[in-house]
Design a protein around this motif. Structure first.
Motif, PDB file in Angstrom:
ATOM      1  N   ASP A 350       6.009 -76.738  74.331  1.00  0.00           N
ATOM      2  CA  ASP A 350       5.272 -76.533  73.123  1.00  0.00           C
ATOM      3  C   ASP A 350       3.749 -75.567  73.467  1.00  0.00           C
ATOM      4  OD1 ASP A 350       7.204 -77.957  71.625  1.00  0.00           O
ATOM      5  OD2 ASP A 350       5.731 -79.394  71.086  1.00  0.00           O
ATOM      6  N   ASP A 351       3.283 -76.096  74.593  1.00  0.00           N
ATOM      7  CA  ASP A 351       2.031 -75.142  74.896  1.00  0.00           C
ATOM      8  C   ASP A 351       2.252 -73.832  74.915  1.00  0.00           C
ATOM      9  OD1 ASP A 351       3.257 -75.026  77.198  1.00  0.00           O
ATOM     10  OD2 ASP A 351       1.535 -76.312  78.433  1.00  0.00           O
ATOM     11  N   LEU A 353       4.380 -72.054  73.000  1.00  0.00           N
ATOM     12  CA  LEU A 353       4.590 -71.359  71.482  1.00  0.00           C
ATOM     13  C   LEU A 353       3.958 -70.169  71.048  1.00  0.00           C
ATOM     14  CD1 LEU A 353       6.250 -74.267  69.262  1.00  0.00           C
ATOM     15  CD2 LEU A 353       7.222 -72.286  70.582  1.00  0.00           C
ATOM     16  N   PRO A 354       2.585 -70.459  71.448  1.00  0.00           N
ATOM     17  CA  PRO A 354       1.493 -69.462  70.838  1.00  0.00           C
ATOM     18  C   PRO A 354       1.924 -67.980  71.173  1.00  0.00           C
ATOM     19  CG  PRO A 354       0.387 -71.486  71.211  1.00  0.00           C
ATOM     20  CD  PRO A 354       1.640 -71.737  71.627  1.00  0.00           C
ATOM     21  N   ILE A 357       5.087 -66.883  69.638  1.00  0.00           N
ATOM     22  CA  ILE A 357       4.964 -66.411  68.003  1.00  0.00           C
ATOM     23  C   ILE A 357       4.413 -65.204  68.140  1.00  0.00           C
ATOM     24  CG2 ILE A 357       3.718 -66.990  66.134  1.00  0.00           C
ATOM     25  CD1 ILE A 357       4.211 -70.143  66.873  1.00  0.00           C
ATOM     26  N   GLU A 406       9.633 -78.428  63.303  1.00  0.00           N
ATOM     27  CA  GLU A 406       8.055 -78.433  63.533  1.00  0.00           C
ATOM     28  C   GLU A 406       7.671 -76.847  64.113  1.00  0.00           C
ATOM     29  OE1 GLU A 406       7.238 -82.029  65.867  1.00  0.00           O
ATOM     30  OE2 GLU A 406       7.934 -83.093  63.940  1.00  0.00           O
ATOM     31  N   ARG A 407       8.689 -76.467  65.070  1.00  0.00           N
ATOM     32  CA  ARG A 407       8.607 -75.166  65.566  1.00  0.00           C
ATOM     33  C   ARG A 407       8.488 -74.041  64.614  1.00  0.00           C
ATOM     34  NH1 ARG A 407      10.245 -74.303  71.816  1.00  0.00           N
ATOM     35  NH2 ARG A 407       9.166 -75.929  72.656  1.00  0.00           N
ATOM     36  N   ALA A 409       7.768 -74.357  61.601  1.00  0.00           N
ATOM     37  CA  ALA A 409       6.654 -74.423  60.937  1.00  0.00           C
ATOM     38  C   ALA A 409       5.619 -73.650  61.177  1.00  0.00           C
ATOM     39  CB  ALA A 409       6.425 -75.693  60.594  1.00  0.00           C
ATOM     40  N   LYS A 410       5.425 -73.565  62.814  1.00  0.00           N
ATOM     41  CA  LYS A 410       4.373 -72.783  63.324  1.00  0.00           C
ATOM     42  C   LYS A 410       4.576 -71.292  63.147  1.00  0.00           C
ATOM     43  CE  LYS A 410       3.148 -76.831  66.354  1.00  0.00           C
ATOM     44  NZ  LYS A 410       3.788 -77.357  67.363  1.00  0.00           N
ATOM     45  N   TYR A 412       6.246 -70.045  60.886  1.00  0.00           N
ATOM     46  CA  TYR A 412       6.104 -69.439  59.510  1.00  0.00           C
ATOM     47  C   TYR A 412       4.762 -69.280  59.062  1.00  0.00           C
ATOM     48  CZ  TYR A 412       7.507 -69.999  54.359  1.00  0.00           C
ATOM     49  OH  TYR A 412       7.566 -69.638  53.118  1.00  0.00           O
ATOM     50  N   LYS A 413       3.928 -70.131  59.581  1.00  0.00           N
ATOM     51  CA  LYS A 413       2.520 -70.149  59.136  1.00  0.00           C
ATOM     52  C   LYS A 413       1.804 -68.890  59.489  1.00  0.00           C
ATOM     53  CE  LYS A 413      -1.575 -73.050  59.379  1.00  0.00           C
ATOM     54  NZ  LYS A 413      -2.362 -73.418  60.563  1.00  0.00           N
ATOM     55  N   VAL A 414       2.146 -68.574  60.803  1.00  0.00           N
ATOM     56  CA  VAL A 414       1.530 -67.338  61.358  1.00  0.00           C
ATOM     57  C   VAL A 414       2.278 -66.064  60.774  1.00  0.00           C
ATOM     58  CG1 VAL A 414       1.249 -66.103  63.274  1.00  0.00           C
ATOM     59  CG2 VAL A 414       1.038 -68.533  63.408  1.00  0.00           C
TER      60      VAL A 414
END
Ligand code: AHR
Length: 843
Positions: A350-351, A353-354, A357, A406-407, A409-410, A412-414
């Motif tokens: 997860d760390d 992911l940024p 994205i 949940e991934r 969602a991250k 999507y938001k950005v």
């Protein structure tokens, strides 16, 4: 009753009749222009060695590289043993490593006493991405001798008389070699089809040379050779041969025939590049879009999970260009940081992911960002200042569950914050809607369901989308669909099912907004997937009947659906009937005391004339019929006949092997019905349709060495199977409506478009009642049909099944039409304007 009498009891073939009521006063859903798109994945050499027109295989000499983070051990590709995303521990997955040579597709050829050797050489990399070159040393070259480096292309190079081919390569001689290099295209008979001699190659360092070769002869399986004219050594890299003619004449372009076939599908969108390809066999091997841009020799190849390297010559930019060229919207699938669950399943934590994205954001910027942005500027430098038509992005492929949601969602938001118009797709595992993932994502624009089904499924489940929830905020995309089990390589039965599936989508267009058949392309020399839409080799290509069905649906998409009701009198119950069979799968089995009971009369079939083995090793001794091959394919012996409702009794004993035995019961609606005792690795007893999925099953196994009393009964559509007097599995074969239909209006022309599938083996005389429209005088009927549902298009008969259009003369609101057996028919009925500009009832 004798067997002969039973065989004589055949029933007359009767046609069907009924009505199709179309009510234009009750418009249904709007049918969006996005409905029919395509899915293009690097599978079956679809792009590399397929759509991408490069003729040299392994042009950069990198194909023997082991994918990042993997090892090759004992011929198997072994991924890093880091945990699987779902299982939280490493799995034991490996795959056969496909390459044995250090320079796949290349070979050294010497003649006339020449002495030479070749080897990979990474001492002077042409680029970081193309580190390996091929060094050729010629130590003896007597007069008339030849030492050549030969590339076989992708199962041969298609060279056509009168056409030009652009050859280029890098050469480095380090002044060790001052002789000429002759490039030759050679036919299978050894004759040169084109040649060019390069001289003055003595410069230091890498030198790029090119030439246009004019072919003086034709061969679909030619080779390219580079021959040294003197002793010495040279290194070659990035050897490329392109046909001068490409799709839309683009340099570094596409095969014109395949490009055109795709363009003819009028795809609303192109989903790309996968599929499993997006996920990679490991997380390190996933495709990186940014590494597929710019000079070809600076692109990093990607290892496709389907077992070969993609040079990425057809990269992100070329895909966007292709979308634009065929007027399709782009749908790019990005990795969700999870590799294929069926392979290593390794993942990015997860760390990280940024970063992932941000990488997705950069890709979007490359496609649609202004030329003042970092990536938009690069797009302009690469020759395309205007934005490309990227409209959708999908996050992951066939991922599942809340962790994945949940991934999403991250992402999507950005993405939405910067690109509100880009539609974001959640990939919903295989078959069905993954509500857990959707709920965890919270907000999503589109959900992508995949639907690979066996023969008969789509016909039996016509209108299945009607049961999907409507109170949802997302739209539905069927990103991969196909009838691909029990349909040969894709026969007419597959097409009837594919057509029924598309009718299901179109009828429910209030929720289903997009769909794409899968897979699209198959290089016949590397078929990794059984049933694909377009087949090709180096020189030929043809569409399966389903290709034409897809094209017909795209060509005849209405703007608005009309309420359509079908009533068919189909002659009442029909039995499962036809030939009987006994068989095996991966097992040796003995059969004896086979008897048939019909209408209270029992007859022995034990030694009946006409038992005909289809494959395997069958023998008969002491009243026992034995199959002694353990081939892991179905092996049958059939007794021809027209056996309807019946009871079959027999004794069966498994002698050895992995599974049990099979009994075939005949056909219904063109589907063959069989019982599989001890199937699926000797774990279940199942009833199967066309050898495909277990339609009904129960847990159970067959013991080796034990004689079983087997009884199988059929009554109309019902099958019951017994072992030692105990009922183990039963089912009633679902009855497909023999005729299904949908209709809608083309707002531009006012035509009412009626799509009809008659999946029965007899013609259907149907009366069409049109309410709310005044019928004009003309129309057309376009029919896709074949005599037998097992018929397929092939290289030998590429147009055996193609649509045929005939004019219709119309005169009344009540029309009659005869729909051919095994057919898809599209009627276009001219109207006197009333049907035009219907606005649609739902969404
Ligand atoms: O279309 C072939 C494969 O099927 C795709 O790669 C994958 O998404 C699906 O399981």
């Amino acid at each position: 009753m004798s067997l002969a009498t039973i065989l004589c009891l055949t029933s007359a073939v009767q046609g069907l009749s009924g009505t199709i009521d179309i009510d234009a006063t009750k418009p249904g859903a709007k049918v969006p222009s996005s409905l029919y798109g395509i899915f293009l994945e690097e599978i079956n050499n679809a792009g590399e060695g397929g759509l991408y027109a490069e003729m040299v295989q392994n042009r950069g000499f990198e194909d023997a590289n082991v994918p990042p983070a993997c090892l090759v051990e004992n011929g198997q590709l072994v991924p890093p043993r880091t945990p699987h995303y779902w299982e939280n521990k490493p799995n034991q997955w490996t795959m056969a490593w496909p390459y044995t040579s250090p320079f796949p597709s290349w070979r050294l050829e010497t003649k006339g006493g020449a002495k030479a050797s070749i080897r990979l050489d990474d001492s002077h990399p042409l680029s970081q991405e193309s580190k390996n070159a091929l060094r050729m040393d010629v130590s003896a070259l007597p007069k008339g001798a030849r030492a050549s480096l030969v590339n076989e292309g992708f199962w041969g190079m298609n060279v056509q008389k009168g056409e030009r081919y652009n050859l280029s390569f890098y050469v480095r001689s380090n002044s060790q070699y001052n002789g000429p290099i002759e490039a030759t295209l050679t036919g299978r008979d050894g004759k040169a089809l084109a040649t060019h001699t390069f001289a003055n190659l003595g410069k230091a360092g890498w030198q790029k040379v090119n030439a246009s070769l004019l072919a003086t002869g034709t061969d679909a399986k030619a080779t390219l050779s580079l021959s040294l004219g003197a002793k010495g050594n040279v290194a070659f890299d990035f050897v490329s041969l392109f046909p001068a003619k490409t799709f839309k004449n683009r340099p570094n372009g596409l095969r014109p025939d395949l490009g055109k076939m795709i363009e003819d599908l009028k795809p609303a969108f192109i989903r790309y590049p996968g599929g499993c390809y997006v996920e990679g066999v490991t997380i390190e091997t996933r495709p990186h879009w940014e590494e597929t841009l710019g000079p070809l020799e600076k692109r990093t190849p990607t290892f496709s999970p389907w077992g070969y390297w993609n040079s990425n010559g057809f990269g992100y930019h070329e895909w966007l260009q292709f979308c634009e060229d065929v007027h399709a919207d782009g749908l790019y699938v990005f990795s969700a940081g999870i590799s294929c669950a069926f392979r290593s399943g390794t993942y990015l934590p997860d760390d990280q992911l940024p970063g992932l994205i941000q990488n997705t954001m950069d890709a979007i910027e490359y496609a649609v960002g202004p030329t003042t942005s970092k990536w938009g500027k690069l797009r302009a430098q690469n020759g395309h200042p205007k934005p490309f038509p990227l409209k959708y992005v999908e996050i992951g492929n066939e991922d599942q569950g809340p962790k994945y949601g949940e991934r999403v969602a991250k992402f999507y938001k950005v993405i939405k914050a910067k690109y509100p118009k880009i539609k974001i797709i959640l990939s919903s595992w295989i078959a069905g809607i993954d509500h857990a993932a959707i709920n965890a994502a919270g907000q999503i624009d589109i959900v992508d369901e995949h639907a690979y089904k066996g023969a008969g499924w789509a016909l039996n489940h016509f209108d299945s989308f009607a049961s999907y929830p409507r109170d949802v905020s997302w739209e539905l995309y069927i990103g991969e669909f196909a009838a691909n089990g029990g349909v040969g390589r894709g026969n007419m039965l597959a097409t009837l099912n594919d057509a029924a599936y598309m009718m299901n989508m179109e009828k429910n267009a209030d929720i289903v907004k997009m769909g794409s058949y899968a897979p699209l392309l198959e290089n016949t020399n590397r078929r990794e997937w059984d049933v694909n839409l377009i087949h090709f080799d180096s020189s030929r290509s043809y569409g399966r009947a389903s290709y034409y069905a897809c094209k017909l649906f795209a060509d005849n998409r209405p703007d608005v659906n009309l309420t359509t009701k079908v009533e068919v009198a189909d002659g009442g119950p029909a039995p499962i009937k036809g030939a009987l069979g006994v068989g095996t799968f991966a097992s040796e089995v003995e059969f004896k005391d086979i008897s048939l009971t019909q209408n209270g009369q029992t007859v022995s079939l034990d030694n009946a004339p006409g038992w005909k083995p289809k494959s395997g090793r069958w023998s008969r001794a002491d009243g026992v019929y034995r199959q002694s091959s353990r081939d892991a394919n179905e092996i049958w012996s059939f007794l021809a006949g027209d056996f309807g409702d019946k009871t079959i009794n027999l004794k069966a004993r498994k002698v050895a092997g992995d599974e049990g035995f099979l009994v075939s019961l005949g056909e219904i609606d063109g589907l063959r019905i069989q019982v599989n005792f001890g199937g699926w690795g000797n774990s279940i007893h199942a009833i199967q349709i066309n050898s495909a999925e277990a339609v009904a099953s129960t847990r159970g196994k067959i013991e080796t060495g034990r004689w079983y009393d087997v009884r199988v009964e059929t009554e109309n559509r019902t099958v019951r199977a017994y072992l030692d007097g105990k009922l183990v599995v039963q089912m009633t074969v679902p009855k497909a409506k023999p005729v299904i239909a949908i209709s809608g209006v083309d707002n531009k022309t006012g035509d009412v478009i009626v799509k009809v599938v008659n999946s029965s083996p007899v013609a259907a005389d149907m009366t069409l009642n049109l309410k709310g429209v005044r019928v004009g005088t003309t129309g057309t009927a376009t029919v896709l049909t074949s005599d037998n549902v097992t018929d397929e298009n092939t290289y030998a008969q590429p147009t055996k099944i193609v649509p045929v259009t005939t004019p219709l003369r119309l005169s009344a609101p009540q029309l009659t039409h005869r729909f051919a057996p095994n057919s898809l028919t599209i009627l276009r009925i001219q109207t006197r304007s009333q049907a035009r500009n219907l606005s649609g009832g739902a969404k």
